[in-house]
Design an enzyme around this catalytic site. Sequence first.
Site, PDB file in Angstrom:
ATOM      1  N   GLU A 131      47.496  13.604   2.452  1.00 46.39           N
ATOM      2  CA  GLU A 131      48.440  14.541   2.809  1.00 46.39           C
ATOM      3  C   GLU A 131      49.935  14.498   2.891  1.00 46.39           C
ATOM      4  O   GLU A 131      50.130  13.322   3.788  1.00 46.39           O
ATOM      5  CB  GLU A 131      47.696  15.483   3.964  1.00 46.39           C
ATOM      6  CG  GLU A 131      46.384  15.767   3.812  1.00 46.39           C
ATOM      7  CD  GLU A 131      45.961  16.373   5.130  1.00 46.39           C
ATOM      8  OE1 GLU A 131      46.612  17.118   5.813  1.00 46.39           O
ATOM      9  OE2 GLU A 131      44.428  16.111   5.331  1.00 46.39           O
ATOM     10  N   HIS A 189      48.205  19.721   2.152  1.00 50.82           N
ATOM     11  CA  HIS A 189      46.853  19.278   2.423  1.00 50.82           C
ATOM     12  C   HIS A 189      46.247  18.889   1.092  1.00 50.82           C
ATOM     13  O   HIS A 189      45.060  19.440   0.720  1.00 50.82           O
ATOM     14  CB  HIS A 189      46.246  20.301   3.366  1.00 50.82           C
ATOM     15  CG  HIS A 189      44.970  19.777   3.786  1.00 50.82           C
ATOM     16  ND1 HIS A 189      43.917  19.177   3.444  1.00 50.82           N
ATOM     17  CD2 HIS A 189      44.934  19.814   5.213  1.00 50.82           C
ATOM     18  CE1 HIS A 189      43.139  18.780   4.411  1.00 50.82           C
ATOM     19  NE2 HIS A 189      43.451  19.343   5.207  1.00 50.82           N
ATOM     20  N   ARG A 237      48.493  29.704   4.517  1.00 48.03           N
ATOM     21  CA  ARG A 237      47.454  29.649   3.695  1.00 48.03           C
ATOM     22  C   ARG A 237      46.382  30.765   3.623  1.00 48.03           C
ATOM     23  O   ARG A 237      45.786  30.680   2.750  1.00 48.03           O
ATOM     24  CB  ARG A 237      46.732  28.189   3.805  1.00 48.03           C
ATOM     25  CG  ARG A 237      45.937  28.416   5.036  1.00 48.03           C
ATOM     26  CD  ARG A 237      45.163  26.935   5.332  1.00 48.03           C
ATOM     27  NE  ARG A 237      44.446  26.752   6.546  1.00 48.03           N
ATOM     28  CZ  ARG A 237      43.367  26.021   6.817  1.00 48.03           C
ATOM     29  NH1 ARG A 237      42.992  25.297   5.706  1.00 48.03           N
ATOM     30  NH2 ARG A 237      42.689  26.124   7.810  1.00 48.03           N
ATOM     31  N   ARG A 274      38.930  26.136   0.195  1.00 48.23           N
ATOM     32  CA  ARG A 274      38.570  24.816   0.367  1.00 48.23           C
ATOM     33  C   ARG A 274      38.956  24.034  -0.807  1.00 48.23           C
ATOM     34  O   ARG A 274      38.104  23.940  -1.573  1.00 48.23           O
ATOM     35  CB  ARG A 274      37.130  24.856   1.146  1.00 48.23           C
ATOM     36  CG  ARG A 274      36.804  23.477   1.176  1.00 48.23           C
ATOM     37  CD  ARG A 274      37.373  22.610   2.402  1.00 48.23           C
ATOM     38  NE  ARG A 274      36.881  23.230   3.587  1.00 48.23           N
ATOM     39  CZ  ARG A 274      37.344  22.791   4.807  1.00 48.23           C
ATOM     40  NH1 ARG A 274      38.346  22.034   4.799  1.00 48.23           N
ATOM     41  NH2 ARG A 274      36.881  23.355   5.919  1.00 48.23           N
TER      42      ARG A 274
END
Length: 256
Positions: free
Chosen positions: A236, A139, A86, A64
């Site tokens: 993003e 992102h 990811r 995160r």
Amino acid sequence: MTLNPALQLTQHNELSVLEINHPKMKAKVALQGAQLLSWQPAQAKQDVLWLSEIEPFQNGVAIRGGVPICYPWFGTAKAPAHGTARIREWTLVENSASADNVRLVFVLDNEAKIKMILGESCELYFTHLQAEPAQLALHTYFNVGDIEQIEVQGLPTTCEDKLTNSQAEVPSPRIIRESVDCIYAAQAVNFIQDFANQRTIRIEHINASETVLWNPWQKVVGGMSKTGYKTMVCVETARIYRLVQQNETIGVKISI
């Protein structure tokens, strides 16, 4: 592979992380996801990127913060959310340093490649290698002093509001006082005016078709504390509706 002296491979709980110390900046990159976690130019008082203070750094769990690579799909139409790239380990295949920057190249099997150029500016370039078209989002989580004291500039005045699944008229510049999850037609450049930190973050989107603006506000989000939303905003660089074709490159360049 031999690492340049500016690089050191460290362990953050279960994950391998490259720590970069260079006269122009400091940075960290997780091998899982080839995910840039931190980038702080020498002249900056704070990191430009946001990383959750409760991040557990576990194998196979999305990190995160920083710049997650959402690929080969975006969103929750398939599992896992935002694709597999990811949560998989990438391979560092090139690393070098000059007086101005550090250059890194990562590959994910024969599927994708990421080049990073980290110095006084931060550049990420993603190349899609597969024949089948895909979605992509870089992102990026930006570190801000206070979410209620920012403006995101250069966005259009219409967006696809994912909270209501409808087209919406929105102000530009955009200020944030509640949960926001909007997909915009990409513009070449956006700016985050971070009044609390007294700085402007410039975001150049390269070969993008959409820009996503996201902050969950007080909604409970995995891997984020209850107050984490107060110091971050995601802007993003994305290719959601115009799919990325084989050998096509999408990038983002960040500077302050």
